[in-house]
Design a protein around this motif. Structure first.
Motif, PDB file in Angstrom:
ATOM      1  N   HIS A 616     -66.662   9.478  14.499  1.00  0.00           N
ATOM      2  CA  HIS A 616     -67.939   9.022  15.042  1.00  0.00           C
ATOM      3  C   HIS A 616     -67.827   7.541  15.403  1.00  0.00           C
ATOM      4  N   PRO A 617     -67.393   7.197  16.579  1.00  0.00           N
ATOM      5  CA  PRO A 617     -67.205   5.780  16.941  1.00  0.00           C
ATOM      6  C   PRO A 617     -68.472   4.949  16.800  1.00  0.00           C
ATOM      7  N   TRP A 618     -69.641   5.577  16.903  1.00  0.00           N
ATOM      8  CA  TRP A 618     -70.906   4.841  16.797  1.00  0.00           C
ATOM      9  C   TRP A 618     -71.270   4.504  15.351  1.00  0.00           C
ATOM     10  N   LEU A 619     -70.555   5.120  14.369  1.00  0.00           N
ATOM     11  CA  LEU A 619     -70.959   5.012  12.971  1.00  0.00           C
ATOM     12  C   LEU A 619     -70.917   3.570  12.474  1.00  0.00           C
ATOM     13  N   SER A 620     -69.929   2.795  12.908  1.00  0.00           N
ATOM     14  CA  SER A 620     -69.802   1.423  12.410  1.00  0.00           C
ATOM     15  C   SER A 620     -71.006   0.565  12.798  1.00  0.00           C
ATOM     16  N   GLY A 621     -71.718   0.951  13.841  1.00  0.00           N
ATOM     17  CA  GLY A 621     -72.910   0.208  14.224  1.00  0.00           C
ATOM     18  C   GLY A 621     -74.157   0.660  13.494  1.00  0.00           C
ATOM     19  N   MET A 622     -74.094   1.824  12.848  1.00  0.00           N
ATOM     20  CA  MET A 622     -75.263   2.367  12.151  1.00  0.00           C
ATOM     21  C   MET A 622     -75.132   2.288  10.627  1.00  0.00           C
ATOM     22  N   ARG A 642     -58.520  -3.453   2.224  1.00  0.00           N
ATOM     23  CA  ARG A 642     -59.269  -2.319   2.773  1.00  0.00           C
ATOM     24  C   ARG A 642     -60.560  -2.769   3.447  1.00  0.00           C
ATOM     25  N   LEU A 643     -61.176  -3.815   2.932  1.00  0.00           N
ATOM     26  CA  LEU A 643     -62.369  -4.342   3.595  1.00  0.00           C
ATOM     27  C   LEU A 643     -62.026  -4.905   4.975  1.00  0.00           C
ATOM     28  N   GLY A 650     -65.131  -2.125  12.835  1.00  0.00           N
ATOM     29  CA  GLY A 650     -66.459  -2.487  13.315  1.00  0.00           C
ATOM     30  C   GLY A 650     -67.555  -2.435  12.275  1.00  0.00           C
ATOM     31  N   PHE A 651     -67.243  -2.064  11.035  1.00  0.00           N
ATOM     32  CA  PHE A 651     -68.267  -1.993  10.003  1.00  0.00           C
ATOM     33  C   PHE A 651     -68.745  -3.397   9.637  1.00  0.00           C
ATOM     34  N   VAL A 652     -70.041  -3.521   9.383  1.00  0.00           N
ATOM     35  CA  VAL A 652     -70.609  -4.768   8.881  1.00  0.00           C
ATOM     36  C   VAL A 652     -70.447  -4.776   7.371  1.00  0.00           C
ATOM     37  N   PRO A 672     -63.985 -10.230   4.631  1.00  0.00           N
ATOM     38  CA  PRO A 672     -64.569 -10.382   5.974  1.00  0.00           C
ATOM     39  C   PRO A 672     -66.052 -10.022   6.009  1.00  0.00           C
ATOM     40  N   ALA A 673     -66.827 -10.622   5.124  1.00  0.00           N
ATOM     41  CA  ALA A 673     -68.258 -10.313   5.069  1.00  0.00           C
ATOM     42  C   ALA A 673     -69.012 -11.150   6.099  1.00  0.00           C
TER      43      ALA A 673
END
Length: 761
Positions: A616-622, A642-643, A650-652, A672-673
């Protein structure tokens, strides 16, 4: 003598041949060439004294005499000026050849000159490089042209009136090609091969020397007394610790001697070839009171034996003493074999007897001491040295406690003590100070001081019905709650009930996770204008009786039991369908998902996250990932790695509960927070508490300097909200805006509430 002198003069003795040196080779070749040429010229000179010469030979003899003089000089100076002598030698031959070929009418002299010219390339290759040799070969084309066009060329071959002219020409060509090109090239090929081989051998020799030096250093500084012998027991090498153990002086020659000359096996059956046994006990031949254990390691490639020696005199003495005591006193079965302290049963018997004998007002305390991180000491120093540490500790403990104290070794690195108490020590603070004063902070071993750390579980003797066994159980329970911050833990009845309740709740929690009874609730997060911009997903567990279990309780239990990865996987899988529907409906409001760190250490859960991001490429934005900063694994390098991988997808990444746990400034940079959450304990005292206000201000300034977004949680009043907005918080969360609600409240009726209250793109 003459032969040795000639070998040394021409540099062909064994010492010179055993090592490759190009300058030595060239000097040797030069001396040989000069000497042989000198002999030829000398022969011609002597021949001229007995044979009359004609006028045509006068020029040849004159040149010969001059060259002879030059050769003697070159032979004298060739050692000091090798390169210059080589050039002069070749120049001499070139000049002689040219003079004889061009000026002499004597066919023999011309042949003599021609050979001199044609031999130049070969000699140049021996004395210099292939390039110089090839240049001389090309230069000899002029000589060849001069010979084949000169009328005397027929005479040089000796074929006048006998061999046709074309035969003489082809003979000239054959001679020229053979001497000028074929031989120099062949010799160059041989020399190139020899030089390559010599270079390779020299490289191998250097590597062999380096490896030999390395192995010598490893052998010498291994720290373990070690000696090397062959299968017949002949000692080949001994390192310094072994020399010291065998009481050898520098004058003692142990190499090439027999190992039986130094060690005597205790078992007479293994006396012959005892060094071939895997392990054998010996005594020193010099001192029979020194016991040494010999461990063999076979070197299969060489058939030798590496013998590791260990001084076991102290253990042998202790063992003999214990064996002797066991034979003479049967009561020793009630004592620990190593420390000779009472064992568990003997300790309980003594304590119970002491309790029965004392009056009703007698008070005392039982405590269990556990030496921390003893496995590391055991691994670092070995089993025997670890036993010595335990022995030294037990002796120190006995010396510092009173005679009224009963001490035992329970097992491993656990010791139990029962001591009578005065009124002052009924205060826990005083009792902790007393126990701390008797525990040694350091243990000395082989002259080195080892730092020792402890955990202590303590229980008071309070009534006549208690027994030693019950007190030990209470100490064990208290010991379970000791940690690095609070090393002295006291038993109380509530603690026991808490342990029992936690155990029951842990069993129920495992079943609840399997049945997916733990669900997600969502709490809105709003922007300063009051609009909902995101959610935080919160786990909620409602038991069958309708009561909710606090997340702080069941999350803590799940972490202790290692259930967090399974719980997080179940919750994440339940969240994905909702996020997928919101994505399809263009409801763009991210959901923050909490991780305690243990989940990311789990390979299966991390693989699930990565596969979901790929599917789900969109998942990192949601989906935002909140890392709880109080987790001890925050400092683990694997978590950081791993972070960073998830951040690249793309995960926040958000740091939750900032300022309450393990994170440091360095880790803030490493992780990378991009989001920093201010914990509710800093928000709750606002706006009245100036100290907390300063902390919040500095946290926001820190986040701003790191280009991080700030979320404040736990907001319950309008004053708190206005203050945090004024300070620059990007996102606000708390009961003032909205309480957590079941996720179904936002998804019912085709996500009607979600569409109504959130921004739709």
């Amino acid at each position: 003598m003459l032969i040795d002198f000639l070998k040394a003069f021409f540099l062909v003795d064994r010492a010179q041949l055993n090592r490759y040196n190009k300058s030595t080779f060239q000097q040797s070749a030069l001396r040989i060439l000069i000497t042989l040429t000198l002999l030829v010229f000398l022969g011609v000179e002597l021949n001229s004294l007995f044979i009359a010469t004609d006028k045509d030979s006068e020029l040849f003899l004159t040149i010969n005499s001059l060259s002879l003089t030059l050769l003697f000089a070159l032979l004298f100076f060739c050692k000091k000026y090798t390169q210059a002598s080589s050039l002069l030698f070749l120049a001499n031959l070139a000049v002689i050849g040219l003079l004889l070929v061009t000026l002499s009418n004597d066919s023999h002299a011309a042949k003599y000159g021609l050979i001199s010219l044609y031999s130049l390339p070969l000699m140049a290759r021996l004395l210099f490089s292939f390039r110089f040799s090839f240049l001389l070969s090309v230069a000899n084309l002029g000589s060849f042209y001069l010979i084949v066009t000169d009328s005397r060329s027929l005479e040089l071959t000796g074929s006048v009136d006998v061999v046709p002219a074309f035969t003489s020409f082809y003979f000239q060509v054959l001679t020229f090609v053979t001497l000028n090109f074929a031989l120099p090239l062949a010799v160059s090929r041989i020399m190139f091969t020899l030089e390559q081989n010599a270079t390779h051998l020299e490289s191998l020799y250097r590597r062999l020397n380096r490896n030999h030096s390395l192995y010598e250093e490893i052998f010498e500084h291994t720290g373990t007394p070690t000696l090397l012998c062959n299968k017949y027991g002949k000692v080949l090498k001994v390192n310094q610790p072994a020399r010291k153990l065998l009481s050898l002086s520098q004058q003692d020659k142990i190499e090439n001697s027999k190992i039986q000359s130094w060690l005597v096996p205790l078992n007479q059956k293994t006396e012959r070839y005892f060094w071939q046994s895997n392990a054998v006990e010996c005594t020193l031949k010099k001192d029979a009171n020194v016991y040494i254990e010999v461990h063999r390691a076979t070197l299969t490639n060489h058939g030798h034996y590496m013998l590791h020696l260990q001084n076991i005199s102290h253990l042998k003495a202790l063992k003999q003493e214990l064996e002797h005591s066991q034979e003479t006193n049967s009561r020793l079965v009630h004592f620990d074999a190593l420390t000779r302290l009472p064992n568990f049963q003997n300790f309980c018997n003594q304590v119970n007897q002491r309790i029965k004998q004392e009056k009703t007002h007698y008070t005392g305390a039982m405590f269990i001491i556990r030496i921390s991180q003893f496995k590391l000491l055991n691994k670092q120093y070995g089993k025997d040295n670890a036993n010595r540490i335990i022995l030294n500790f037990s002796k120190t403990l006995q010396s510092k406690l009173s005679d009224q104290t009963i001490i035992c070794r329970l097992r491993g690195v656990k010791f139990a003590c029962f001591l009578p108490l005065g009124q002052a020590y009924l205060i826990q603070r005083n009792l902790s100070a007393l126990i701390k004063s008797v525990l040694p902070e350091q243990i000395r071993m082989d002259g080195n001081a080892l730092n020792i750390d402890y955990q202590v579980g303590i229980a008071y003797y309070q009534n006549d019905d208690q027994s030693a066994e019950e007190l030990l159980e209470h100490c064990e329970m208290a010991l379970e709650y000791s940690n690095n911050a609070d090393k002295y833990s006291y038993y109380d009845h509530q603690l026991e009930n808490k342990l029992v309740e936690e155990h029951k709740l842990g069993l129920q929690l495992g079943d609840a996770i399997k049945r997916n009874e733990i669900i997600l609730w969502l709490q809105p997060q709003v922007s300063p204008n009051g609009q909902i911009c995101s959610f935080e997903a919160l786990a909620r567990w409602q038991k069958e009786d309708g009561n909710f279990v606090s997340p702080f309780v069941f999350i803590n239990i799940a972490e202790k039991l290692g259930l967090l990865p399974v719980l997080a996987e179940n919750l994440l899988r339940s969240l994905i369908p909702t996020l997928s529907e919101w994505h399809d409906e263009h409801i763009h409001t991210p959901v923050a998902f909490n991780l305690a760190g243990q989940e990311l250490m789990n390979d299966a859960f991390f693989a699930l996250l990565m596969s979901l991001a790929a599917d789900h490429p969109w998942l990192s934005g949601m989906l935002e990932l909140e890392i709880t900063e109080t987790s001890p694994v925050m400092t683990n390098p694997l978590i950081h790695k791993r972070l960073k991988a998830l951040h690249q997808y793309g995960f926040v990444i958000a740091i939750d509960d900032f300022g309450t746990g393990q994170a440091t400034m360095g880790q803030l940079i490493d992780i990378p927070a991009t989001v920093l959450k201010i914990d509710r304990r800093f928000v709750a005292p606002l706006p009245d508490d100036q100290r907390h206000l300063d902390i919040v201000k500095s946290t926001i300034q820190l986040a701003r300097s790191l280009n991080m977004k700030v979320i404040a949680e736990g907001i319950e009043t309008r004053e708190q909200a206005n203050l945090l907005i004024a300070l620059g918080c990007h996102t606000l969360q708390g009961y003032y805006y909205a309480k957590p609600a079941p996720m179904s409240d936002w998804t019912n009726n085709n996500h009607e509430k979600a569409k109504e209250l959130r921004m739709v793109y």
